[in-house]
Design an enzyme around this catalytic site. Structure first.
Site, PDB file in Angstrom:
ATOM      1  N   ASN A 125       0.776  -1.243   0.000  1.00 37.56           N
ATOM      2  CA  ASN A 125       0.000   0.000   0.000  1.00 37.56           C
ATOM      3  C   ASN A 125       0.806   1.291   0.000  1.00 37.56           C
ATOM      4  O   ASN A 125       0.323   2.305  -0.492  1.00 37.56           O
ATOM      5  CB  ASN A 125      -1.005  -0.008   1.165  1.00 37.56           C
ATOM      6  CG  ASN A 125      -0.350  -0.127   2.527  1.00 37.56           C
ATOM      7  OD1 ASN A 125       0.740  -0.691   2.653  1.00 37.56           O
ATOM      8  ND2 ASN A 125      -0.988   0.390   3.531  1.00 37.56           N
TER       9      ASN A 125
ATOM     10  N   GLU B   4       5.138  -4.640  11.946  1.00 42.70           N
ATOM     11  CA  GLU B   4       4.211  -3.508  11.804  1.00 42.70           C
ATOM     12  C   GLU B   4       2.974  -4.059  11.102  1.00 42.70           C
ATOM     13  O   GLU B   4       3.005  -4.297   9.893  1.00 42.70           O
ATOM     14  CB  GLU B   4       4.845  -2.396  10.947  1.00 42.70           C
ATOM     15  CG  GLU B   4       6.167  -1.855  11.470  1.00 42.70           C
ATOM     16  CD  GLU B   4       6.024  -1.036  12.740  1.00 42.70           C
ATOM     17  OE1 GLU B   4       4.929  -0.485  12.969  1.00 42.70           O
ATOM     18  OE2 GLU B   4       6.999  -0.972  13.499  1.00 42.70           O
TER      19      GLU B   4
ATOM     20  N   CYS C 246      -2.843   1.502   7.025  1.00 39.76           N
ATOM     21  CA  CYS C 246      -2.983   0.750   8.285  1.00 39.76           C
ATOM     22  C   CYS C 246      -3.613   1.580   9.395  1.00 39.76           C
ATOM     23  O   CYS C 246      -4.171   1.012  10.328  1.00 39.76           O
ATOM     24  CB  CYS C 246      -1.629   0.203   8.708  1.00 39.76           C
ATOM     25  SG  CYS C 246      -0.351   1.438   8.646  1.00 39.76           S
TER      26      CYS C 246
END
Ligand code: NAD
Length: 477
Positions: A156, A252, A286
Site C-alpha cells: 500500500n 508492523e 494501516c
C-alpha cells in the site's frame, strides 16, 4: 510519462548486479488492469546468493559518515525524480497522483532523517565502578549492526515504507535483503537503482521479487539472516515470528483504527480530517479511520457534515489531478469489502453514503446503526468504509475503543484536557493523536502498535534501535 506504459522487464538486484530469471510475472496497472511491467521470479538459489552476498558485504567498512552521504544523496535523487516515482505509484498501486507525490516527498524525508541518524548512533556510559571490587573498571555500550536484515514490505505504501526499512537498516550499518510486495514492486526496484547511483557499496542492498510465501519461507530457512523487519498483515506477521526462532523480529501489522469525536470538538476540523483520512489510498492505510465514535449530543450535525464532505470526493483515474480515490489493489479485495458491507446491512446497518462497487472501485462509504461486533467494525476493513456510532460517556467510549484485537493508533477530537489526558493513559495503542484522526504520521516519530498490530517501532531513530545490538565494553585497569 514513465516508461512503465511500455511493459518494462525488471530483474533481481543481487550482489550489485541486475539479474534476469527464467520465470517472470506481470505487474498490473491497477486502473486499466493491463500489464504495466514484468518482474523477475526468484528461486531459492537467488535468495541464498542474495543473503550470502549481503553477509559478505558486511566485511567491507562502511563508516557512519559514508552511510550519511549515501542516504542524503539518495534522498536528493528521489526528490529530483519525484514525478517519475509518483507516476509509478499511481500506476502500480492505483494511488491518486496528488497523494502519490506526497508519499514520494515523505519517503525523501525518511531517507534524509535516516542519514542524519547515521551520525548519531551511540551507546552510553555504565557506572560499573560503583560496585565494590569494580573500582578500577569503567564501561560503556556500543550499538553494533545486527548484520543481514530481511525486509518484507506491503503493497500500500511501497516507496515510503520501503524507505522506512532501507533507511534505518543501512544507517545502522547493516545489509538488507528486500522483498517488496509482488503486486507493487516497481518503486522498490527503482529505489535500488537510485541507491546504486547514490554510491551504496555493492552487496549492501539486494532486491528479490517473486512469490511472497516462497521467498519468505526461503529467507526464514536461511540462518545467515539475522533479523526480520516486516510490515503487512497479522497472519503473515505471526507466521514470520513463529518461524524466526531466536532471531530479532520487528512487526508492523494491521489495525481497525478508532477516532473519537467529543461533544466539545471543533466539528469542521473533525469532519474535514475524518473525510480525508478514512478514504486516503481507498482506505488501504494501516491507520485509516475505520470506527468513529461520536458523542450523542453532536451526532446529527457531525453526520450531516461528514456526509457532505465525503460526497464531494472524486472517484476516478489515479492519473487525473482531480481524483481523490482510485481503485483498490485487486478485484478480490473490492469484492471482499462489498461482501462485508452487505453483511453489515443485513445485520441492520444503514448506508449513508456509497455502499457500491464498480469493478475494482469501491465508493467511499459511511455506515451508521452499526454495532461493535459486526465484521466491518471488529476486523480490519482495509477499504474505503467508515462506521459511525454514538457514545454517551468517556469511560464507555474508551472501553469500546480498547475492545479490539488491534492497537496501532487512535484519534481523539476534544478540547477537554482532562479527557485527553485520561485517554493518553487508558487507550491501548502505540500512538494517540489528539485533535486529529488516527491516521496522522510524520516520519521521524516512533510508530508501531500493541496487541495484534505488532511490536517494534519504526521512525528512523527508533528503527535503528531495533536494528542494532547493544554491546557492553568493560575496561579493567
Ligand atoms: P501481506 O501480509 O499480504 O503482504 C505483505 C508482504 O508479505 C508482501 O511482500 C508479501 O509478498 C509478503 N508475504 C506474503 N506471504 C508471506 C509469507 N508466507 N512469508 C513471508 N512473506 C510473505 O500484506 P499486504 O496485503 O501487502 O498489506 C496489507 C496489510 O499490511 C494490512 O494488514 C495493513 O494494515 C498492514 N500494514 C501495516 C502497516 C504498519 O505500519 N503497521 C503499514 C502498512 C500496511
Amino acid at each position: 510519462m514513465t516508461n512503465l506504459t511500455q511493459v518494462t522487464q525488471y530483474g533481481l538486484f543481487v550482489n550489485g548486479q541486475w539479474e534476469e530469471t527464467a520465470e517472470s510475472m506481470d505487474v498490473l496497472n491497477k486502473y486499466t488492469q493491463e500489464p504495466a511491467a514484468k518482474i523477475a521470479v526468484a528461486t531459492k538459489d537467488h535468495v541464498d546468493v542474495a543473503v550470502r552476498s549481503a553477509k559478505e558485504a558486511l566485511k567491507e567498512a562502511f563508516a557512519p559518515y559514508a552511510r550519511y552521504e549515501v542516504l542524503m544523496k539518495a534522498s536528493q535523487l528521489l526528490l529530483e525524480r519525484r514525478e517519475e516515482f509518483a507516476q509509478v505509484l499511481a500506476i502500480e498501486v492505483g494511488k491518486p497522483i496528488r497523494e502519490s507525490r506526497g508519499e514520494v516527498e515523505r519517503a525523501a524525508q525518511t531517507l534524509q532523517v535516516s542519514a542524519e541518524e547515521a551520525k548519531r548512533i551511540h551507546g552510553e556510559g555504565v557506572p560499573v565502578e560503583s560496585v565494590p571490587g569494580s573500582e578500577n573498571r569503567m564501561a560503556f555500550t556500543l550499538r553494533v549492526p545486527v548484520g543481514v536484515v530481511a525486509a518484507i514490505t506491503p503493497f500500500n505504501v511501497p516507496v515510503n515504507l520501503v524507505c522506512h526499512k532501507l533507511g534505518p537498516a543501512l544507517a545502522a550499518g547493516n545489509s538488507v535483503v528486500l522483498k517488496p510486495a509482488e503486486v507493487t514492486p516497481i518503486c522498490a526496484i527503482k529505489l535500488a537503482s537510485l541507491m546504486e547511483e547514490a554510491g551504496l557499496p555493492k552487496g549492501r542492498l539486494q532486491v528479490i521479487t517473486g512469490d511472497g510465501a516462497k521467498i519468505g519461507a526461503w529467507l526464514l530457512e536461511n540462518k545467515d539472516v539475522n533479523m526480520f523487519t516486516f510490515t503487512g498483515s497479522p497472519q503473515v506477521g505471526e507466521l514470520i515470528r513463529s518461524k524466526a526462532g531466536l532471531r530479532k523480529v520487528s512487526l508492523e501489522l494491521g489495525n481497525n483504527s478508532a477516532t473519537i469525536v467529543h461533544k466539545d470538538a471543533n466539528l469542521d476540523q473533525a469532519t474535514t480530517l475524518i473525510a480525508q483520512k478514512s478514504f486516503n489510498n481507498a482506505g488501504q492505510v494501516c491507520i485509516s479511520v475505520q470506527r468513529v465514535y461520536v458523542h450523542i449530543d453532536i451526532y446529527e450535525i457531525f453526520l450531516t457534515q461528514l456526509k457532505e464532505k465525503t460526497k464531494s470526493l472524486v472517484v476516478g483515474d489515479p492519473m487525473d489531478e482531480k481524483t481523490d480515490i482510485g481503485p483498490m489493489i485487486r478485484l478480490s479485495e473490492t469484492e471482499r469489502v462489498e461482501t462485508w458491507v452487505k453483511e453489515a446491512v443485513e445485520q441492520g446497518a444503514n448506508v449513508e453514503v456509497g455502499g457500491r462497487r464498480n469493478g475494482t472501485f469501491y465508493f467511499p462509504t459511511i455506515l451508521t446503526n452499526v454495532n461493535d461486533d459486526m465484521k466491518i467494525c471488529r476486523q480490519e476493513v482495509f477499504g474505503p468504509v467508515v462506521s459511525v456510532a454514538t457514545y454517551e460517556n468517556v469511560d464507555e467510549v474508551i472501553a469500546r475503543v480498547n475492545d479490539s484485537d488491534y492497537g496501532l493508533q487512535a484519534g481523539l477530537f476534544t478540547n477537554d484536557l482532562k479527557f485527553a489526558m485520561k485517554a493518553a493513559h487508558e487507550i491501548e495503542v502505540g500512538g494517540l493523536i489528539v485533535n486529529d484522526a488516527s491516521a496522522y504520521r510524520v516520519d521521524h516519530m516512533p510508530y508501531g502498535g500493541v496487541k495484534k498490530s505488532g511490536n517494534g517501532k519504526e521512525g528512523p531513530k527508533y528503527a535503528i534501535e531495533e536494528m542494532t545490538e547493544e554491546r557492553i565494553i568493560v575496561l579493567n585497569l
